[in-house]
Enzyme design. Structure first.
Site, PDB file in Angstrom:
ATOM      1  CB  SER A 189      36.768  37.415  34.678  1.00 14.96           C
ATOM      2  OG  SER A 189      36.519  36.414  35.621  1.00 14.96           O
ATOM      3  CG  ASP A 242      38.947  33.870  37.783  1.00 19.03           C
ATOM      4  OD1 ASP A 242      39.457  34.191  38.870  1.00 19.03           O
ATOM      5  OD2 ASP A 242      37.914  34.408  37.326  1.00 19.03           O
ATOM      6  CG  ASP A 299      38.967  38.593  38.108  1.00 21.28           C
ATOM      7  OD1 ASP A 299      38.785  37.370  37.993  1.00 21.28           O
ATOM      8  OD2 ASP A 299      38.040  39.387  38.304  1.00 21.28           O
ATOM      9  CG  ASP A 326      36.325  37.060  40.392  1.00 20.27           C
ATOM     10  OD1 ASP A 326      36.725  36.117  39.672  1.00 20.27           O
ATOM     11  OD2 ASP A 326      35.492  37.900  39.998  1.00 20.27           O
TER      12      ASP A 326
END
Length: 445
Positions: free
Chosen positions: A102, A241, A243, A245
């Protein structure tokens, strides 16, 4: 039960240190594959990743684990976490895997798992997989061994999906949008989707090299986005960010807009159209009291959960809500996605700008946040929150803030930290309360 591998959001850690080693990744593949081998059909897992150099190692180890127990593997390469969740469901896979840490630095990595419905795994599923990691599942023999292949059109599938969440009668023509992809998983798909919808797009953080993910860019470091928005005269800036999400927005004046303001706007817009299910929003205990007061003033409610987007989603599903999220920018739109999706959330904000014709600075400032302060206290062992003196200080603080603020104290789910957060109408009072509790916790620790 104490869990050895799974934390609040899958498995995460420093690469080549337990639990993020190639050996454990292979065992996770074997265990998760065996756990989801249900029925006599040919089983399939979808694997995506962000742009960390360690993704190659973790991906290869997972492929070895899954194929060894007889599961076929579909690799989609660098893709946002919500894209993997969507593809798991749309491709009728039995399991989805996202390799990502993340918003963490490149030296970390992680493994997130999704069930066949595209939702993150339950605690029970994670516990079952943990138990199987410690023992070797039955290995496939001969022709039962799984096969692995790459799918080249996965990006196009996700771009099409994201665009489908934007109102058909609207376009982004005339809007200048800066998008910061954190040198992460959305470096290709996010700018493409915005451009195809008509926006004049300026993309930054779109040159991943394996080690620059989240490095002075993205939702946790929006300074470069702020500067680019102001310097280019853009209407809005979007920060994802690693990833993709989560979402943080920068308005045309360069001011940062967090997830609480985004939920306030999306919730209000949905309510006006009669599309907000549950007559409210689900957020965590960390969301600002200002958001709660604003929603109540609109005749809506705020349902709070413990920290973690998975707990927000569980409450949404259990109680019939279709909007939830976190102050950090995880926005879950239940009508479209099974997890937080930064790009899809951004498209709802852009749609509101087009529909209203109002600038981002006006549209995204629906309430004044209440003064809020969060401090962390590190401890080396024991349970400092069980100390009698700490309990007494916390009780005094709760009584002092009653009616004018909130207190949230919790151990971190990933580090040996006690997080102390207070908010209230009086900033000096909030600071005094937090410092007093931190001092007591530090003495007990």
């Amino acid at each position: 039960m104490t869990r050895r591998y799974f934390g609040t959001d899958g498995i995460r850690g420093r690469t080549n240190q337990e639990p993020m080693t190639a050996e454990i990744a292979m065992k996770v593949g074997m265990a998760a594959g065996a756990h989801f081998m249900r029925g006599d059909h040919k089983h399939r897992v979808v694997i995506g990743k962000d742009t960390r150099v360690s993704g190659y190692m973790v991906e290869s180890a997972l492929v070895a684990g899954f194929t060894s127990v007889g599961m076929d593997v579909v690799m989609v390469g660098p893709m946002p976490t919500p894209a993997v969740a969507m593809l798991t469901q749309s491709m009728r896979a039995d399991l989805g895997v996202m390799i990502s840490a993340s918003h963490n630095p490149y030296a970390d990595n992680g493994i997130k798992l999704f069930g066949p419905d595209g939702y993150k795994l339950s605690d029970a599923d994670e516990a079952a997989i943990e138990a199987m990691i410690e023992v070797s599942p039955r290995l496939a023999q001969g022709a039962e061994i799984g096969r692995a292949r790459r799918v080249e059109d996965a990006r196009g599938r996700y771009i099409h999906f994201a665009k489908s969440t934007f109102p058909d009668h609207l376009r982004l023509d005339g809007l200048k949008v800066v998008v910061d992809c954190a040198n992460g998983a959305a470096y290709n798909v996010a700018p493409s989707a915005l451009w195809e919808l008509g926006a004049e797009t300026i993309a930054i953080g779109v040159e991943p090299n394996g080690i620059n993910i989240n490095d002075a860019c993205g939702s946790t470091a929006p300074q470069a986005l702020q500067e680019t928005v102001v310097a280019s005269g853009a209407h809005i800036g979007i920060a994802l960010d690693g990833d993709a999400d989560r979402l943080i927005v920068v308005d045309e004046q360069g001011a940062i807009v967090d997830g609480d303001q985004l939920m306030a706007l999306i919730g209000t817009m949905l309510a006006k159209k009669g599309l907000l299910r549950g007559d409210g929003v689900v957020a965590t205990v960390m969301s600002n009291l200002g958001l709660e007061r604003y929603l109540v003033g609109q005749g809506l409610s705020l349902e709070r959960t413990k920290v973690g987007d998975r707990y927000v989603l569980e409450a949404m599903r259990a109680k019939g809500f279709n909007l939830g999220g976190e102050q950090s920018g995880h926005i879950i739109l239940g009508d479209y996605a099974t997890t937080g999706d930064g790009l899809v959330a951004a498209l709802q904000i852009l749609a509101a700008m087009v529909e209203t014709g109002r600038p981002a600075s006006e549209l995204l400032h629906l309430f004044d946040p209440v003064p809020q302060l969060l401090k962390n206290v590190r401890f080396s062992g024991g349970r400092p929150l069980d100390d009698a003196r700490v309990k007494a200080v916390i009780a005094e603080a709760e009584a002092e803030l009653k009616g004018s603020g909130r207190l949230v104290i919790r151990p971190s789910g990933t580090e040996p930290l006690i997080r102390v957060m207070a908010e209230g109408d009086n900033a000096q009072q909030v600071e005094t309360v937090v410092d007093r509790i931190c001092e007591a916790v530090a003495e007990a620790a």
